[in-house]
Design a protein around this motif. Structure first.
Motif, PDB file in Angstrom:
ATOM      1  N   GLY A  99       2.322   7.896   1.247  1.00  0.00           N
ATOM      2  CA  GLY A  99       2.876   6.550   1.174  1.00  0.00           C
ATOM      3  C   GLY A  99       3.728   6.233   2.392  1.00  0.00           C
ATOM      4  N   GLY A 100       4.541   7.208   2.823  1.00  0.00           N
ATOM      5  CA  GLY A 100       5.388   7.015   3.999  1.00  0.00           C
ATOM      6  C   GLY A 100       4.592   6.935   5.282  1.00  0.00           C
ATOM      7  N   VAL A 101       3.614   7.827   5.444  1.00  0.00           N
ATOM      8  CA  VAL A 101       2.791   7.844   6.659  1.00  0.00           C
ATOM      9  C   VAL A 101       2.012   6.544   6.800  1.00  0.00           C
ATOM     10  N   TYR A 102       1.401   6.099   5.704  1.00  0.00           N
ATOM     11  CA  TYR A 102       0.604   4.879   5.760  1.00  0.00           C
ATOM     12  C   TYR A 102       1.480   3.646   5.975  1.00  0.00           C
ATOM     13  N   PHE A 103       2.667   3.635   5.387  1.00  0.00           N
ATOM     14  CA  PHE A 103       3.570   2.504   5.593  1.00  0.00           C
ATOM     15  C   PHE A 103       3.932   2.375   7.069  1.00  0.00           C
ATOM     16  N   VAL A 104       4.280   3.480   7.703  1.00  0.00           N
ATOM     17  CA  VAL A 104       4.681   3.456   9.112  1.00  0.00           C
ATOM     18  C   VAL A 104       3.520   3.028  10.000  1.00  0.00           C
ATOM     19  N   SER A 105       2.338   3.587   9.752  1.00  0.00           N
ATOM     20  CA  SER A 105       1.174   3.249  10.570  1.00  0.00           C
ATOM     21  C   SER A 105       0.827   1.768  10.454  1.00  0.00           C
ATOM     22  N   MET A 106       0.844   1.247   9.221  1.00  0.00           N
ATOM     23  CA  MET A 106       0.519  -0.164   9.028  1.00  0.00           C
ATOM     24  C   MET A 106       1.611  -1.061   9.593  1.00  0.00           C
ATOM     25  N   LEU A 107       2.861  -0.593   9.560  1.00  0.00           N
ATOM     26  CA  LEU A 107       3.973  -1.353  10.142  1.00  0.00           C
ATOM     27  C   LEU A 107       3.801  -1.467  11.653  1.00  0.00           C
ATOM     28  N   ILE A 108       3.343  -0.400  12.293  1.00  0.00           N
ATOM     29  CA  ILE A 108       3.077  -0.437  13.734  1.00  0.00           C
ATOM     30  C   ILE A 108       2.030  -1.496  14.046  1.00  0.00           C
ATOM     31  N   PHE A 116       0.832  -1.206   0.000  1.00  0.00           N
ATOM     32  CA  PHE A 116       0.000   0.000   0.000  1.00  0.00           C
ATOM     33  C   PHE A 116       0.865   1.255   0.000  1.00  0.00           C
ATOM     34  N   GLY A 117       1.877   1.302   0.892  1.00  0.00           N
ATOM     35  CA  GLY A 117       2.778   2.453   0.913  1.00  0.00           C
ATOM     36  C   GLY A 117       3.592   2.544  -0.365  1.00  0.00           C
ATOM     37  N   GLY A 118       4.120   1.399  -0.813  1.00  0.00           N
ATOM     38  CA  GLY A 118       4.900   1.384  -2.046  1.00  0.00           C
ATOM     39  C   GLY A 118       4.071   1.734  -3.263  1.00  0.00           C
ATOM     40  N   GLY A 119       2.792   1.376  -3.241  1.00  0.00           N
ATOM     41  CA  GLY A 119       1.902   1.715  -4.342  1.00  0.00           C
ATOM     42  C   GLY A 119       1.785   3.212  -4.543  1.00  0.00           C
ATOM     43  N   PHE A 120       1.740   3.957  -3.440  1.00  0.00           N
ATOM     44  CA  PHE A 120       1.711   5.421  -3.520  1.00  0.00           C
ATOM     45  C   PHE A 120       2.986   5.949  -4.169  1.00  0.00           C
ATOM     46  N   TRP A 121       4.127   5.351  -3.802  1.00  0.00           N
ATOM     47  CA  TRP A 121       5.401   5.836  -4.331  1.00  0.00           C
ATOM     48  C   TRP A 121       5.535   5.537  -5.829  1.00  0.00           C
ATOM     49  N   ILE A 122       5.058   4.374  -6.259  1.00  0.00           N
ATOM     50  CA  ILE A 122       5.077   4.067  -7.698  1.00  0.00           C
ATOM     51  C   ILE A 122       4.127   4.998  -8.440  1.00  0.00           C
ATOM     52  N   ALA A 123       2.967   5.277  -7.823  1.00  0.00           N
ATOM     53  CA  ALA A 123       2.021   6.213  -8.430  1.00  0.00           C
ATOM     54  C   ALA A 123       2.643   7.600  -8.544  1.00  0.00           C
ATOM     55  N   ALA A 124       3.445   7.980  -7.542  1.00  0.00           N
ATOM     56  CA  ALA A 124       4.144   9.273  -7.599  1.00  0.00           C
ATOM     57  C   ALA A 124       5.108   9.315  -8.773  1.00  0.00           C
ATOM     58  N   VAL A 127      -2.911  -1.711  -8.927  1.00  0.00           N
ATOM     59  CA  VAL A 127      -2.551  -3.119  -8.803  1.00  0.00           C
ATOM     60  C   VAL A 127      -1.813  -3.397  -7.480  1.00  0.00           C
ATOM     61  N   ILE A 128      -0.644  -2.775  -7.298  1.00  0.00           N
ATOM     62  CA  ILE A 128       0.145  -3.050  -6.078  1.00  0.00           C
ATOM     63  C   ILE A 128      -0.561  -2.500  -4.848  1.00  0.00           C
ATOM     64  N   GLY A 129      -1.064  -1.275  -4.947  1.00  0.00           N
ATOM     65  CA  GLY A 129      -1.825  -0.725  -3.825  1.00  0.00           C
ATOM     66  C   GLY A 129      -3.069  -1.544  -3.549  1.00  0.00           C
ATOM     67  N   GLY A 130      -3.733  -2.033  -4.614  1.00  0.00           N
ATOM     68  CA  GLY A 130      -4.920  -2.867  -4.436  1.00  0.00           C
ATOM     69  C   GLY A 130      -4.605  -4.171  -3.722  1.00  0.00           C
TER      70      GLY A 130
END
Length: 466
Positions: A197-206, A102-110, A127-130
């Motif tokens: 992408g970074g914020v969501y990655f960290v939150s989901m990692l927690i 999900f976080g990486g999907g934002f970065w690829i979209a960027a 696709v990846i975010g989905g």
């Protein structure tokens, strides 16, 4: 690394406070619920080159619309294929992969925004975010059901409520960030995608790091499993693959698909609909407030109805969804003709609460019918119904509306036929729900069939050891 992510590593010790688990689930669902707010990016994405207005080289809104559709399709597909994997490896690894996707999907979209390549937007967010959406959606559900055997509906409602409320955080956050980053040469979407992408990655990692599963044979202190008198609740378990051989799976698939089809199509057109049905009486700002209100009821309904289902029963709860929903949809055209805005808003608020409630009640319904052992995997496969409805609902509403207008029907009346069709869809759902019966005993797992590799039931364990 595999040891860190293993199910044994995240098995809680005796005395662990189970109320520590819902926040871990919410930290994931509040992130992935942002998908419902993706539309806030559509207008800026259509002006990446023109900045203040779209140019011929900019992406069209119809082209951008496929991003959300792809995300919902891959949500269902990844949940279907990843659900069985989840049962094998546990929620920590699944939630970690979801965070990366999900976080990486934002970065690829960027990157797609930077290069102005629509296919990268599709691949990244769609696709990846989905895939991240699907894995993140199913990861905590079966875990919460096992932690709250005394309140299955409430447990699933706590997590899935977060998905409904994710847009209430994601939409203003995205707008705030785009306003901060926009300039004379940028609409601010590129930078916003990177930050989110970074914020969501960290939150989901927690969430992945703090999730825990209960020990074998765990039950809440002071709670004794009741003698089950309701034939619609089983103490047995049905394997994921075996569930696909039962009529109950397909009836429940239709129950979810038809409930979502009726709600999601209207939800996507709510702002336009209220403005066209009450021409001149509702401003765009008021329509936006109406959409926000529907989001609140969508979120609140996820917790209210799933919690209520613990007392009403899952089948009875869906009877209410379909019977009351059909009546409310059929009443909408009359309210439009009478010009009663207040009652119109109230009806749609109730409809949206039942739309959200359908999502949160279905995992507990599955646990009642198929047992808790493989409910995460079975739920994942059932979510293909959401993918189907995510396409069918908007198509029904949009194309029927366009056809009506093309035939000379006034825009204020163009939704009347759609509302009656949606009422009919709910009647079919009502019939499917009434046909659901307990699973035949031949599908229940025997004592010697529990897979030791799954890490929950040893060979010889009783089939009701949950």
């Amino acid at each position: 690394m595999s040891g860190f992510f293993s199910k044994q590593r995240i098995t809680a010790s005796q005395g662990y406070n189970r109320w520590m688990v819902p926040p871990a689930a919410l930290s994931v669902h509040l992130c992935i619920g942002q998908a419902y707010a993706f539309s806030v990016f559509n207008d800026p994405l259509s002006k990446l080159i023109g900045i203040t207005e779209s140019t011929p080289d900019d992406w069209k809104l119809t082209t951008l619309g496929w991003t959300f559709s792809l995300a919902i399709v891959f949500l269902g597909l990844s949940a279907a294929f990843g659900g069985k994997w989840l049962e094998k490896v546990g929620p920590r690894l699944t939630m970690f992969v979801a965070a990366c996707c999900f976080g990486g999907g934002f970065w690829i979209a960027a990157l797609g925004v930077y290069l102005h390549q629509i296919w990268l937007l599709y691949v990244g967010y769609g696709v990846i975010g989905g895939i991240g959406l699907g894995l993140g959606y199913v990861s905590p559900v079966s875990t919460l059901i096992k932690w709250f055997p005394d309140r299955r509906g409430m447990a699933t409602g706590m997590a899935i409520m977060g998905f409904g409320g994710g847009a209430m955080i994601g939409a203003p956050l995205a707008v705030l960030l785009m306003d901060h980053f926009k300039s004379a040469t940028s609409v601010g979407v590129l930078e916003t995608f990177m930050v989110m992408g970074g914020v969501y990655f960290v939150s989901m990692l927690i969430g992945a790091l703090t999730i825990r599963i209960p020990p074998n044979d765990w039950k809440p202190e002071g709670w004794t499993p009741p003698v089950i008198q309701n034939k619609m609740i089983t103490n047995n378990h049905v394997h994921i693959d075996r569930a696909l051989l039962t009529p109950q799976f397909y009836l429940l698939w239709l129950v979810l698909c038809l409930n979502v089809t009726a709600g999601i199509g209207v939800l996507g057109q709510a702002s336009v609909m209220i403005q066209e049905m009450f021409k001149g009486a509702v401003t765009p700002a008021a329509a936006a407030g109406f959409v926000g209100l529907l989001s609140l009821f969508n979120m609140g309904g996820r917790f209210f109805w799933s919690s209520a289902s613990d007392f009403l029963g899952r089948k009875n709860t869906y009877i209410i969804f379909f019977a009351l929903g059909a009546v409310l949809y059929a009443t909408v055209p009359t309210l439009g003709q009478l010009g009663n805005i207040g009652l119109f808003i109230l009806l749609y608020a109730i409809i949206m609460s039942m739309y959200g409630g359908g999502f949160s009640t279905i995992p507990a319904y599955l646990a009642d019918i198929f047992g808790t052992r493989y409910v995460g995997g079975i739920h994942g496969r059932l979510l293909t119904a959401w993918s189907t409805a995510g396409v069918a609902g908007p198509v029904l509403v949009n194309y029927i509306r366009e056809f009506q207008i093309a035939q000379g029907v006034a825009k204020s009346d163009a939704y009347n036929v759609t509302m009656y069709i949606m009422a009919g869809v709910l009647v079919i759902g009502f019939i499917c729900n009434m046909l659901i019966r307990p699973v035949h005993a031949k599908h229940h797992m025997r004592h010697d069939e529990f897979d030791e590799l799954d890490g929950v039931f040893p060979h010889g364990a009783a089939s009701d050891a949950h």
